[in-house]
Design a protein around this motif. Structure first.
Motif, PDB file in Angstrom:
ATOM      1  N   UNK A   1     -22.817 -32.335 -20.824  1.00  9.00           N
ATOM      2  CA  UNK A   1     -22.752 -32.871 -22.197  1.00  9.00           C
ATOM      3  C   UNK A   1     -23.984 -32.493 -23.005  1.00  9.00           C
ATOM      4  N   UNK A   2     -24.426 -31.257 -22.878  1.00 11.04           N
ATOM      5  CA  UNK A   2     -25.727 -30.853 -23.410  1.00 11.04           C
ATOM      6  C   UNK A   2     -25.851 -31.110 -24.911  1.00 11.04           C
ATOM      7  N   UNK A   3     -24.985 -30.525 -25.698  1.00 13.47           N
ATOM      8  CA  UNK A   3     -25.103 -30.666 -27.150  1.00 13.47           C
ATOM      9  C   UNK A   3     -24.864 -32.108 -27.602  1.00 13.47           C
ATOM     10  N   UNK A   4     -23.927 -32.778 -26.967  1.00 13.82           N
ATOM     11  CA  UNK A   4     -23.661 -34.181 -27.288  1.00 13.82           C
ATOM     12  C   UNK A   4     -24.902 -35.031 -27.034  1.00 13.82           C
ATOM     13  N   UNK A   5     -25.557 -34.775 -25.912  1.00 13.10           N
ATOM     14  CA  UNK A   5     -26.745 -35.534 -25.546  1.00 13.10           C
ATOM     15  C   UNK A   5     -27.888 -35.310 -26.539  1.00 13.10           C
ATOM     16  N   UNK A   6     -28.099 -34.061 -26.927  1.00  7.51           N
ATOM     17  CA  UNK A   6     -29.178 -33.778 -27.871  1.00  7.51           C
ATOM     18  C   UNK A   6     -28.930 -34.451 -29.217  1.00  7.51           C
ATOM     19  N   UNK A   7     -27.680 -34.383 -29.665  1.00  2.00           N
ATOM     20  CA  UNK A   7     -27.360 -34.990 -30.965  1.00  2.00           C
ATOM     21  C   UNK A   7     -27.477 -36.511 -30.906  1.00  2.00           C
ATOM     22  N   UNK A   8     -27.239 -37.080 -29.733  1.00  2.00           N
ATOM     23  CA  UNK A   8     -27.388 -38.537 -29.594  1.00  2.00           C
ATOM     24  C   UNK A   8     -28.842 -38.946 -29.806  1.00  2.00           C
ATOM     25  N   UNK A   9     -29.757 -38.128 -29.326  1.00  2.00           N
ATOM     26  CA  UNK A   9     -31.182 -38.405 -29.529  1.00  2.00           C
ATOM     27  C   UNK A   9     -31.525 -38.332 -31.016  1.00  2.00           C
ATOM     28  N   UNK A  10     -31.041 -37.294 -31.688  1.00  2.91           N
ATOM     29  CA  UNK A  10     -31.308 -37.139 -33.119  1.00  2.91           C
ATOM     30  C   UNK A  10     -30.769 -38.321 -33.906  1.00  2.91           C
ATOM     31  N   UNK A  11     -29.541 -38.728 -33.599  1.00  6.40           N
ATOM     32  CA  UNK A  11     -28.912 -39.841 -34.322  1.00  6.40           C
ATOM     33  C   UNK A  11     -29.689 -41.145 -34.145  1.00  6.40           C
ATOM     34  N   UNK A  12     -30.130 -41.403 -32.938  1.00  5.44           N
ATOM     35  CA  UNK A  12     -30.824 -42.657 -32.665  1.00  5.44           C
ATOM     36  C   UNK A  12     -32.214 -42.691 -33.298  1.00  5.44           C
ATOM     37  N   UNK A  13     -32.953 -41.601 -33.150  1.00  6.89           N
ATOM     38  CA  UNK A  13     -34.314 -41.559 -33.701  1.00  6.89           C
ATOM     39  C   UNK A  13     -34.276 -41.569 -35.226  1.00  6.89           C
ATOM     40  N   UNK A  14     -33.276 -40.900 -35.786  1.00  2.00           N
ATOM     41  CA  UNK A  14     -33.028 -40.900 -37.231  1.00  2.00           C
ATOM     42  C   UNK A  14     -34.325 -40.714 -38.022  1.00  2.00           C
ATOM     43  N   UNK A  15     -34.927 -39.522 -37.938  1.00  2.00           N
ATOM     44  CA  UNK A  15     -36.228 -39.301 -38.581  1.00  2.00           C
ATOM     45  C   UNK A  15     -36.192 -39.488 -40.087  1.00  2.00           C
ATOM     46  N   UNK A  16     -37.263 -40.062 -40.588  1.00  2.00           N
ATOM     47  CA  UNK A  16     -37.384 -40.294 -42.018  1.00  2.00           C
ATOM     48  C   UNK A  16     -38.236 -39.200 -42.654  1.00  2.00           C
ATOM     49  N   UNK A  17     -38.139 -39.061 -43.960  1.00  2.00           N
ATOM     50  CA  UNK A  17     -38.886 -38.040 -44.679  1.00  2.00           C
ATOM     51  C   UNK A  17     -40.386 -38.220 -44.444  1.00  2.00           C
ATOM     52  N   UNK A  18     -41.057 -37.126 -44.101  1.00  2.00           N
ATOM     53  CA  UNK A  18     -42.497 -37.173 -43.902  1.00  2.00           C
ATOM     54  C   UNK A  18     -42.932 -37.506 -42.494  1.00  2.00           C
ATOM     55  N   UNK A  19     -41.984 -37.838 -41.610  1.00  3.51           N
ATOM     56  CA  UNK A  19     -42.364 -38.169 -40.242  1.00  3.51           C
ATOM     57  C   UNK A  19     -42.622 -36.901 -39.425  1.00  3.51           C
ATOM     58  N   UNK A  20     -43.413 -37.078 -38.375  1.00  3.47           N
ATOM     59  CA  UNK A  20     -43.756 -35.967 -37.491  1.00  3.47           C
ATOM     60  C   UNK A  20     -43.414 -36.359 -36.055  1.00  3.47           C
ATOM     61  N   UNK A  21     -42.709 -35.465 -35.353  1.00  4.70           N
ATOM     62  CA  UNK A  21     -42.291 -35.767 -33.993  1.00  4.70           C
ATOM     63  C   UNK A  21     -42.750 -34.725 -32.994  1.00  4.70           C
ATOM     64  N   UNK A  22     -42.639 -35.072 -31.713  1.00  4.69           N
ATOM     65  CA  UNK A  22     -42.994 -34.148 -30.644  1.00  4.69           C
ATOM     66  C   UNK A  22     -41.874 -34.124 -29.619  1.00  4.69           C
ATOM     67  N   UNK A  23     -41.524 -32.919 -29.182  1.00  7.57           N
ATOM     68  CA  UNK A  23     -40.501 -32.729 -28.158  1.00  7.57           C
ATOM     69  C   UNK A  23     -41.217 -32.379 -26.857  1.00  7.57           C
ATOM     70  N   UNK A  24     -41.191 -33.304 -25.906  1.00  7.35           N
ATOM     71  CA  UNK A  24     -41.912 -33.147 -24.643  1.00  7.35           C
ATOM     72  C   UNK A  24     -40.984 -32.543 -23.594  1.00  7.35           C
ATOM     73  N   UNK A  25     -41.434 -31.478 -22.944  1.00  9.31           N
ATOM     74  CA  UNK A  25     -40.546 -30.713 -22.076  1.00  9.31           C
ATOM     75  C   UNK A  25     -39.563 -29.951 -22.944  1.00  9.31           C
ATOM     76  N   UNK A  26     -40.075 -29.303 -23.982  1.00  8.12           N
ATOM     77  CA  UNK A  26     -39.231 -28.737 -25.041  1.00  8.12           C
ATOM     78  C   UNK A  26     -38.372 -27.567 -24.577  1.00  8.12           C
ATOM     79  N   UNK A  27     -38.747 -26.889 -23.481  1.00 11.93           N
ATOM     80  CA  UNK A  27     -37.965 -25.733 -23.057  1.00 11.93           C
ATOM     81  C   UNK A  27     -37.982 -24.660 -24.125  1.00 11.93           C
ATOM     82  N   UNK A  28     -36.816 -24.202 -24.525  1.00 10.39           N
ATOM     83  CA  UNK A  28     -36.732 -23.181 -25.574  1.00 10.39           C
ATOM     84  C   UNK A  28     -36.575 -23.791 -26.962  1.00 10.39           C
TER      85      UNK A  28
END
Length: 357
Positions: free
Chosen positions: A170-197
């Motif tokens: 469920x790779x793409x589904x799983x990634x999008x679930x993270x995006x939906x939950x975190x729901x970044x706001x304008x001006x926020x800065x994030x870090x992807x740990x174990x980012x791979x490619x």
């Protein structure tokens, strides 16, 4: 071509003649010696080489490592030189984390000592136990997966293994679930740990969010930079994340945490908490089980299906006990929300303020 004596080089670079001779003994510089006088004569190239040696020593690089860097610089391998510098930065961050932990432990001992009439040796030994254990966890971390060799085909692999027991279900589904939950706001800065490619970070960047990334595989990071120009990535690992305190509004990770033992996971969460702002939130998707009973039930099902291959994969990896992770996060002041995306693939969302969810 002008030649310089050792005293000239010493004055120019503000290093002792003794140090220059030492670098010569180690084979890092090879000045010409005059036949008659025996004086060492240095070229401008020697001066530049010495300047590089001094600079790399200042950032704590070993002489052996410096020798490799110099050889690569002369061969024109700038990418390999950067790799060495990135490795050194990761080492320095690891040392910084350990020093900070040592200072905090010392402060606790001093505070306890002021409370008590007398400090006992047994008490000091007990109070430093967590410090020793944390050092052991960092020292014992090993990359058993050799992701450098998988970098070129990584994206093809994650996209083609959507089957029930694939390496990235469920790779793409799983990634999008993270995006939906975190729901970044304008001006926020994030870090992807174990980012791979950089696939998870890319979803956030497409949303207009500034992202940075970390991974222990230099080849994965190079591929991430190639795919996403301008994406800033750093070499490092979860036990000493190479970013300063309070840098990010959120941290995300996907299919990476199971490379750490249970205790290393808890140490990693403390590192994640360190780099997040006070209200920073965490989004994780990874292999785990709801609890120990769920793990045993799943393994029993696999035995019934004859899936020894999957059982071996689970047992050689460190699939988390989700209840332990959420329990630890809650002890650290987070509120957690969990979801089972599919069997053995779970999502955790954690925020440090009640009412945020």
């Amino acid at each position: 071509m002008d030649l310089l004596l050792i005293k000239d080089i010493s004055e120019r670079l503000q290093i002792s003649a003794r140090a220059i001779r030492y670098y010569e003994e180690k084979g890092l510089i090879t000045p010409v010696k005059q036949e008659n006088s025996g004086y060492r004569m240095f070229t401008e190239q020697d001066a530049a080489r010495l300047q590089t040696i001094v600079s790399l020593r200042e950032v704590g690089m070993s002489l052996e490592e410096i020798g490799r860097v110099l050889a690569e610089m002369e061969a024109g391998d700038s990418e390999d030189v950067l790799h060495h510098l990135e490795l050194q930065r990761a080492v320095l961050f690891s040392q910084m984390v350990e020093i900070r932990h040592s200072i905090e432990t010392t402060d606790r001992i001093i505070a306890k000592g002021k409370e008590q009439a007398k400090l006992e040796w047994d008490d000091i030994y007990e109070w430093t136990a967590s410090l020793r254990y944390a050092k052991k966890l960092r020292t014992n971390w090993r990359d058993h997966w050799n992701y450098d060799s998988h970098a070129v085909h990584h994206d093809e692999r994650v996209e083609s293994t959507q089957q029930k027991y694939g390496a990235y279900p469920s790779y793409r589904t799983a990634l999008r679930r993270v995006l939906e939950a975190v729901h970044p706001q304008k001006g926020e800065k994030g870090v992807d740990l174990g980012t791979g490619t950089g696939n998870l970070a890319a979803l956030f960047m497409e949303n207009g969010t500034e992202m940075k990334g970390m991974d222990q595989s230099i080849a994965m990071l190079r591929e991430a930079e190639r795919k996403h120009p301008g994406y800033e990535v750093r070499l490092g690992n979860f036990l000493a994340i190479p970013y300063d305190d309070y840098q990010f509004d959120f941290a995300v990770m996907s299919y990476a945490l199971h490379h750490l033992t249970e205790d290393q996971k808890l140490l990693a969460f403390l590192e994640i908490k360190r780099i997040l702002k006070p209200h920073g939130r965490i989004g994780i998707v990874d292999f785990m089980f709801e609890n120990r009973q769920a793990r045993e039930e799943y393994l029993h099902m696999l035995r019934g299906e004859g899936r020894d291959d999957v059982i071996i994969d689970i047992e050689k990896s460190y699939y988390a006990d989700r209840s332990r992770l959420t329990g630890f996060l809650e002890e650290q002041g987070y509120v957690t929300k969990t979801e089972e995306i599919q069997k053995r693939l779970h999502f955790i969302y954690a925020v440090p303020v009640r009412g945020y969810l």
